[in-house]
Design a protein around this motif. Structure first.
Motif, PDB file in Angstrom:
ATOM      1  N   MET A 129     -22.878  -9.853 -24.329  1.00 57.31           N
ATOM      2  CA  MET A 129     -22.253  -9.066 -25.371  1.00 57.31           C
ATOM      3  C   MET A 129     -22.445  -9.780 -26.700  1.00 57.31           C
ATOM      4  N   ARG A 130     -22.448  -9.007 -27.729  1.00 53.98           N
ATOM      5  CA  ARG A 130     -22.609  -9.539 -29.077  1.00 53.98           C
ATOM      6  C   ARG A 130     -21.408  -9.111 -29.911  1.00 53.98           C
ATOM      7  N   ILE A 131     -20.939 -10.001 -30.772  1.00 51.39           N
ATOM      8  CA  ILE A 131     -19.828  -9.697 -31.664  1.00 51.39           C
ATOM      9  C   ILE A 131     -20.406  -9.180 -32.973  1.00 51.39           C
ATOM     10  N   THR A 132     -19.889  -8.029 -33.428  1.00 50.37           N
ATOM     11  CA  THR A 132     -20.354  -7.461 -34.698  1.00 50.37           C
ATOM     12  C   THR A 132     -19.739  -8.228 -35.864  1.00 50.37           C
ATOM     13  N   ARG A 133     -20.188  -7.915 -37.063  1.00 54.36           N
ATOM     14  CA  ARG A 133     -19.632  -8.560 -38.259  1.00 54.36           C
ATOM     15  C   ARG A 133     -18.144  -8.284 -38.410  1.00 54.36           C
ATOM     16  N   LYS A 134     -17.688  -7.169 -37.846  1.00 52.80           N
ATOM     17  CA  LYS A 134     -16.272  -6.818 -37.907  1.00 52.80           C
ATOM     18  C   LYS A 134     -15.474  -7.466 -36.778  1.00 52.80           C
ATOM     19  N   GLY A 135     -16.133  -8.259 -35.937  1.00 49.98           N
ATOM     20  CA  GLY A 135     -15.452  -8.921 -34.831  1.00 49.98           C
ATOM     21  C   GLY A 135     -15.281  -8.046 -33.607  1.00 49.98           C
ATOM     22  N   GLN A 136     -16.030  -6.949 -33.534  1.00 48.87           N
ATOM     23  CA  GLN A 136     -15.907  -6.013 -32.429  1.00 48.87           C
ATOM     24  C   GLN A 136     -16.913  -6.327 -31.326  1.00 48.87           C
ATOM     25  N   ILE A 137     -16.511  -5.997 -30.102  1.00 47.34           N
ATOM     26  CA  ILE A 137     -17.431  -6.081 -28.963  1.00 47.34           C
ATOM     27  C   ILE A 137     -17.335  -4.766 -28.189  1.00 47.34           C
ATOM     28  N   THR A 138     -18.345  -4.490 -27.416  1.00 49.27           N
ATOM     29  CA  THR A 138     -18.319  -3.326 -26.539  1.00 49.27           C
ATOM     30  C   THR A 138     -18.054  -3.824 -25.129  1.00 49.27           C
ATOM     31  N   ILE A 139     -17.006  -3.277 -24.500  1.00 50.00           N
ATOM     32  CA  ILE A 139     -16.702  -3.646 -23.119  1.00 50.00           C
ATOM     33  C   ILE A 139     -17.641  -2.851 -22.223  1.00 50.00           C
ATOM     34  N   PRO A 140     -18.412  -3.550 -21.393  1.00 44.60           N
ATOM     35  CA  PRO A 140     -19.378  -2.843 -20.538  1.00 44.60           C
ATOM     36  C   PRO A 140     -18.708  -1.790 -19.650  1.00 44.60           C
ATOM     37  N   LEU A 141     -19.440  -0.717 -19.349  1.00 41.66           N
ATOM     38  CA  LEU A 141     -18.937   0.392 -18.554  1.00 41.66           C
ATOM     39  C   LEU A 141     -18.337  -0.076 -17.235  1.00 41.66           C
ATOM     40  N   ARG A 142     -19.033  -0.953 -16.535  1.00 44.69           N
ATOM     41  CA  ARG A 142     -18.531  -1.387 -15.214  1.00 44.69           C
ATOM     42  C   ARG A 142     -17.192  -2.097 -15.328  1.00 44.69           C
ATOM     43  N   VAL A 143     -16.980  -2.852 -16.413  1.00 46.97           N
ATOM     44  CA  VAL A 143     -15.703  -3.546 -16.627  1.00 46.97           C
ATOM     45  C   VAL A 143     -14.624  -2.531 -16.964  1.00 46.97           C
ATOM     46  N   ARG A 144     -14.944  -1.556 -17.830  1.00 48.84           N
ATOM     47  CA  ARG A 144     -13.975  -0.504 -18.165  1.00 48.84           C
ATOM     48  C   ARG A 144     -13.564   0.262 -16.917  1.00 48.84           C
ATOM     49  N   GLN A 145     -14.527   0.547 -16.048  1.00 50.56           N
ATOM     50  CA  GLN A 145     -14.227   1.268 -14.817  1.00 50.56           C
ATOM     51  C   GLN A 145     -13.338   0.430 -13.900  1.00 50.56           C
ATOM     52  N   GLN A 146     -13.636  -0.849 -13.774  1.00 47.73           N
ATOM     53  CA  GLN A 146     -12.831  -1.726 -12.917  1.00 47.73           C
ATOM     54  C   GLN A 146     -11.395  -1.847 -13.414  1.00 47.73           C
ATOM     55  N   LEU A 147     -11.227  -1.844 -14.735  1.00 48.87           N
ATOM     56  CA  LEU A 147      -9.888  -1.953 -15.318  1.00 48.87           C
ATOM     57  C   LEU A 147      -9.205  -0.606 -15.481  1.00 48.87           C
ATOM     58  N   GLY A 148      -9.943   0.482 -15.241  1.00 45.88           N
ATOM     59  CA  GLY A 148      -9.386   1.819 -15.395  1.00 45.88           C
ATOM     60  C   GLY A 148      -9.153   2.190 -16.839  1.00 45.88           C
ATOM     61  N   LEU A 149      -9.984   1.671 -17.737  1.00 42.80           N
ATOM     62  CA  LEU A 149      -9.827   1.933 -19.163  1.00 42.80           C
ATOM     63  C   LEU A 149     -10.539   3.210 -19.574  1.00 42.80           C
ATOM     64  N   GLU A 150      -9.867   3.958 -20.435  1.00 45.12           N
ATOM     65  CA  GLU A 150     -10.406   5.201 -20.975  1.00 45.12           C
ATOM     66  C   GLU A 150     -10.455   5.075 -22.498  1.00 45.12           C
ATOM     67  N   PRO A 151     -11.273   5.907 -23.169  1.00 48.30           N
ATOM     68  CA  PRO A 151     -11.291   5.880 -24.630  1.00 48.30           C
ATOM     69  C   PRO A 151      -9.877   6.068 -25.192  1.00 48.30           C
ATOM     70  N   GLY A 152      -9.519   5.248 -26.166  1.00 45.32           N
ATOM     71  CA  GLY A 152      -8.197   5.315 -26.774  1.00 45.32           C
ATOM     72  C   GLY A 152      -7.178   4.382 -26.152  1.00 45.32           C
ATOM     73  N   ASP A 153      -7.472   3.845 -24.962  1.00 46.34           N
ATOM     74  CA  ASP A 153      -6.554   2.894 -24.336  1.00 46.34           C
ATOM     75  C   ASP A 153      -6.496   1.618 -25.166  1.00 46.34           C
ATOM     76  N   GLU A 154      -5.364   0.923 -25.082  1.00 37.29           N
ATOM     77  CA  GLU A 154      -5.222  -0.342 -25.778  1.00 37.29           C
ATOM     78  C   GLU A 154      -5.280  -1.486 -24.783  1.00 37.29           C
ATOM     79  N   VAL A 155      -5.858  -2.591 -25.239  1.00 38.91           N
ATOM     80  CA  VAL A 155      -5.947  -3.792 -24.412  1.00 38.91           C
ATOM     81  C   VAL A 155      -5.462  -4.981 -25.225  1.00 38.91           C
ATOM     82  N   ASP A 156      -5.162  -6.048 -24.535  1.00 40.23           N
ATOM     83  CA  ASP A 156      -4.818  -7.300 -25.189  1.00 40.23           C
ATOM     84  C   ASP A 156      -5.801  -8.340 -24.685  1.00 40.23           C
TER      85      ASP A 156
END
Length: 75
Positions: free
Chosen positions: A1-28
């Motif tokens: 993964m790469r961090i953007t200039r804004k400090g953002q990263i993209t969580i890979p699909l397989r990780v989102r699926q394993q965590l049950g994350l959907e668009p709009g969900d919040e994480v810590d």
């Protein structure tokens, strides 16, 4: 993964699926003593609910409302 200039990263699909994350969900992101970061889903509680929960019981002051208002007014 790469961090953007804004400090953002993209969580890979397989990780989102394993965590049950959907668009709009919040994480810590929790950083352990070992320097490892862990992504934790915040569940169904809203941001406001989490703030209230964190502050509950923090304002235990042995003053009456009238005493607090007098301090606020500078009396």
């Amino acid at each position: 993964m790469r961090i953007t200039r804004k400090g953002q990263i993209t969580i890979p699909l397989r990780v989102r699926q394993q965590l049950g994350l959907e668009p709009g969900d919040e994480v810590d992101v929790i950083v352990g003593d070992d320097g490892m970061a862990t992504i934790v889903p915040l569940g169904s509680r809203t941001r406001g609910e989490r703030i209230v929960e964190a502050l509950t019981g923090k304002g235990e002051v042995p003053l009456t409302t009238d005493e607090i208002m007098a301090l606020t007014r500078g009396e």
